[in-house]
Scaffold this motif. Structure first.
Motif, PDB file in Angstrom:
ATOM      1  N   LEU A 210      14.601   4.907  -9.080  1.00  0.00           N
ATOM      2  CA  LEU A 210      13.932   3.895  -9.898  1.00  0.00           C
ATOM      3  C   LEU A 210      14.416   2.500  -9.544  1.00  0.00           C
ATOM      4  O   LEU A 210      13.621   1.559  -9.434  1.00  0.00           O
ATOM      5  CB  LEU A 210      14.177   4.179 -11.383  1.00  0.00           C
ATOM      6  CG  LEU A 210      13.579   3.199 -12.394  1.00  0.00           C
ATOM      7  CD1 LEU A 210      13.146   3.922 -13.647  1.00  0.00           C
ATOM      8  CD2 LEU A 210      14.589   2.099 -12.772  1.00  0.00           C
ATOM      9  N   PHE A 211      15.714   2.349  -9.334  1.00  0.00           N
ATOM     10  CA  PHE A 211      16.275   1.020  -9.058  1.00  0.00           C
ATOM     11  C   PHE A 211      15.827   0.503  -7.694  1.00  0.00           C
ATOM     12  O   PHE A 211      15.438  -0.659  -7.565  1.00  0.00           O
ATOM     13  CB  PHE A 211      17.805   1.066  -9.142  1.00  0.00           C
ATOM     14  CG  PHE A 211      18.318   1.311 -10.527  1.00  0.00           C
ATOM     15  CD1 PHE A 211      18.341   0.285 -11.466  1.00  0.00           C
ATOM     16  CD2 PHE A 211      18.776   2.560 -10.909  1.00  0.00           C
ATOM     17  CE1 PHE A 211      18.821   0.502 -12.748  1.00  0.00           C
ATOM     18  CE2 PHE A 211      19.245   2.783 -12.184  1.00  0.00           C
ATOM     19  CZ  PHE A 211      19.270   1.752 -13.112  1.00  0.00           C
ATOM     20  N   TYR A 212      15.890   1.357  -6.675  1.00  0.00           N
ATOM     21  CA  TYR A 212      15.471   0.937  -5.344  1.00  0.00           C
ATOM     22  C   TYR A 212      13.978   0.633  -5.340  1.00  0.00           C
ATOM     23  O   TYR A 212      13.524  -0.361  -4.744  1.00  0.00           O
ATOM     24  CB  TYR A 212      15.789   2.032  -4.333  1.00  0.00           C
ATOM     25  CG  TYR A 212      15.568   1.628  -2.890  1.00  0.00           C
ATOM     26  CD1 TYR A 212      16.557   0.966  -2.177  1.00  0.00           C
ATOM     27  CD2 TYR A 212      14.363   1.903  -2.245  1.00  0.00           C
ATOM     28  CE1 TYR A 212      16.359   0.586  -0.855  1.00  0.00           C
ATOM     29  CE2 TYR A 212      14.153   1.534  -0.922  1.00  0.00           C
ATOM     30  CZ  TYR A 212      15.156   0.870  -0.240  1.00  0.00           C
ATOM     31  OH  TYR A 212      14.948   0.497   1.068  1.00  0.00           O
ATOM     32  N   ASP A 213      13.214   1.498  -5.995  1.00  0.00           N
ATOM     33  CA  ASP A 213      11.770   1.306  -6.079  1.00  0.00           C
ATOM     34  C   ASP A 213      11.452  -0.048  -6.715  1.00  0.00           C
ATOM     35  O   ASP A 213      10.619  -0.819  -6.212  1.00  0.00           O
ATOM     36  CB  ASP A 213      11.173   2.439  -6.918  1.00  0.00           C
ATOM     37  CG  ASP A 213       9.719   2.718  -6.574  1.00  0.00           C
ATOM     38  OD1 ASP A 213       8.987   1.759  -6.276  1.00  0.00           O
ATOM     39  OD2 ASP A 213       9.319   3.888  -6.616  1.00  0.00           O
ATOM     40  N   LEU A 214      12.103  -0.350  -7.815  1.00  0.00           N
ATOM     41  CA  LEU A 214      11.907  -1.633  -8.487  1.00  0.00           C
ATOM     42  C   LEU A 214      12.280  -2.800  -7.578  1.00  0.00           C
ATOM     43  O   LEU A 214      11.572  -3.805  -7.513  1.00  0.00           O
ATOM     44  CB  LEU A 214      12.743  -1.704  -9.765  1.00  0.00           C
ATOM     45  CG  LEU A 214      12.161  -1.089 -11.038  1.00  0.00           C
ATOM     46  CD1 LEU A 214      13.179  -1.187 -12.163  1.00  0.00           C
ATOM     47  CD2 LEU A 214      10.867  -1.787 -11.432  1.00  0.00           C
TER      48      LEU A 214
ATOM     49  N   GLU B 224       0.828  -1.208   0.000  1.00  0.00           N
ATOM     50  CA  GLU B 224       0.000   0.000   0.000  1.00  0.00           C
ATOM     51  C   GLU B 224       0.864   1.261   0.000  1.00  0.00           C
ATOM     52  O   GLU B 224       0.612   2.202  -0.771  1.00  0.00           O
ATOM     53  CB  GLU B 224      -0.915  -0.003   1.225  1.00  0.00           C
ATOM     54  CG  GLU B 224      -1.816   1.211   1.320  1.00  0.00           C
ATOM     55  CD  GLU B 224      -2.690   1.204   2.562  1.00  0.00           C
ATOM     56  OE1 GLU B 224      -3.618   2.033   2.638  1.00  0.00           O
ATOM     57  OE2 GLU B 224      -2.445   0.378   3.454  1.00  0.00           O
ATOM     58  N   TYR B 225       1.902   1.274   0.840  1.00  0.00           N
ATOM     59  CA  TYR B 225       2.746   2.464   0.912  1.00  0.00           C
ATOM     60  C   TYR B 225       3.565   2.644  -0.361  1.00  0.00           C
ATOM     61  O   TYR B 225       3.649   3.752  -0.912  1.00  0.00           O
ATOM     62  CB  TYR B 225       3.681   2.365   2.122  1.00  0.00           C
ATOM     63  CG  TYR B 225       4.463   3.648   2.371  1.00  0.00           C
ATOM     64  CD1 TYR B 225       3.919   4.667   3.134  1.00  0.00           C
ATOM     65  CD2 TYR B 225       5.729   3.832   1.824  1.00  0.00           C
ATOM     66  CE1 TYR B 225       4.618   5.844   3.353  1.00  0.00           C
ATOM     67  CE2 TYR B 225       6.434   5.009   2.038  1.00  0.00           C
ATOM     68  CZ  TYR B 225       5.870   6.013   2.801  1.00  0.00           C
ATOM     69  OH  TYR B 225       6.560   7.189   2.995  1.00  0.00           O
ATOM     70  N   ASN B 226       4.160   1.577  -0.834  1.00  0.00           N
ATOM     71  CA  ASN B 226       5.026   1.682  -2.009  1.00  0.00           C
ATOM     72  C   ASN B 226       4.249   2.019  -3.276  1.00  0.00           C
ATOM     73  O   ASN B 226       4.786   2.659  -4.180  1.00  0.00           O
ATOM     74  CB  ASN B 226       5.812   0.388  -2.202  1.00  0.00           C
ATOM     75  CG  ASN B 226       6.903   0.209  -1.159  1.00  0.00           C
ATOM     76  OD1 ASN B 226       7.095   1.063  -0.300  1.00  0.00           O
ATOM     77  ND2 ASN B 226       7.613  -0.896  -1.230  1.00  0.00           N
TER      78      ASN B 226
END
Length: 303
Positions: free
Chosen positions: A171-175, A161-163
């Motif tokens: 972008l890399f960390y998010d992925l 939910e948060y992410n």
């Protein structure tokens, strides 16, 4: 009372941080815990940090479990395959798999757009965060699924939910972190016919060895860090997420969480466990309602 007596766990990436906290709490609940990582007392990983898998094993033993340290690079399929063969030979079963391999702190570039981010560092981060989990699951799950009620825990940063609503560092960390959450959902589908369960679990703002060093404090003096970062007041020890995983592993109805994304704080409310200081920090609710809302740091009602 040791609810995990007779259970065999593999904590992949247990040298430090969440992995160490999880290994210790699984041991405290009575499990035999295979502790893997790259850093031993005679060899360090690219992190070049002092924590070792042997230290983690000793903490597991001290907590009342049986710790077994095995040096493994989880990007190397041959090493992972050999690890699982050893567990099968020595134990004949695997009940709990915790995919906690990460290794990306030194690769992160905060709030840097993809066109400015180092491709080398970004792709290395993704390999360490995602490929390691896939390789480990590929070799471990045939053993885990031999018995019903096997449990796979995918450790990540942030709830689904948060992410889904927030940009996470780059972008890399998010992925990396959202992929691990999705991985748990996919594994849940694949494990269901075998009556096994997969769950994505996130700690809150964790006082890992690296985080404490970043602020120049120790576990005993961690509150001094709130002078420079007031919201650190919501932080938790690695043992808190360890207790979350141990609670899931000891729950005969853990299948109710299959495919879910949950936090240490959320599980503490359900299972009634506490951090080492007797508190129940609910970090992700705090982040939304206090930090992200621009309010002054105040953990009242969130611990």
């Amino acid at each position: 009372m040791k609810p995990l007596n007779g259970k065999v766990a593999l904590v992949a990436g247990a040298t430090r941080g969440a992995g160490r906290g999880i290994a210790v709490e699984l041991g405290a609940a009575g499990a035999t815990v295979y502790v893997t990582g790259r850093t031993t007392r005679t060899q360090r990983s690219e992190y070049n940090r002092p924590e070792t898998i042997e230290e983690t094993t000793e903490l597991v033993n001290h907590a009342g479990g049986q710790g077994i340290a095995v040096q493994v690079d989880h990007l190397d399929p041959d090493q992972v395959q050999a690890l699982i063969a050893r567990i099968e030979n020595e134990q004949g079963r695997l009940d709990i798999l915790v995919n906690d391999v990460w290794g990306g702190e030194h690769l992160m570039q905060w709030n840097v757009p993809v066109w400015e981010h180092s491709l080398e560092r970004g792709f290395r981060l993704l390999r360490l965060a995602i490929d390691t989990h896939i390789i480990t699951s590929h070799f471990a799950l045939p053993l885990l699924t031999r018995n019903k009620n096997g449990l796979v825990i995918e450790i990540t940063d942030g709830t689904a939910e948060y992410n889904d609503k927030n940009y996470r560092v780059s972008l890399f960390y998010d992925l990396a972190k959202t992929s691990v959450i999705r991985m748990a959902r996919s594994l849940a589908h694949e494990l269901s016919p075998y009556h096994c369960t997969a769950v994505a679990v996130t700690p809150g703002w964790m006082r890992s060895e690296i985080m404490l060093d970043h602020f120049g404090v120790t576990e005993e003096t961690w509150r001094d860090a709130t002078a420079s970062e007031p919201h650190f007041v919501i932080s938790e020890t690695p043992r808190f997420v360890g207790r979350a995983v141990a609670a899931l592993a000891g729950d005969p109805e853990a299948a109710r969480w299959n495919g879910r994304s949950v936090s240490s704080g959320e599980l503490a409310q359900i299972y009634g466990f506490y951090d080492l200081d007797g508190s129940q920090p609910d970090c992700w609710r705090y982040l939304v309602e206090v930090q992200d809302a621009g309010k002054p740091a105040n953990a009242s009602g969130y611990r």
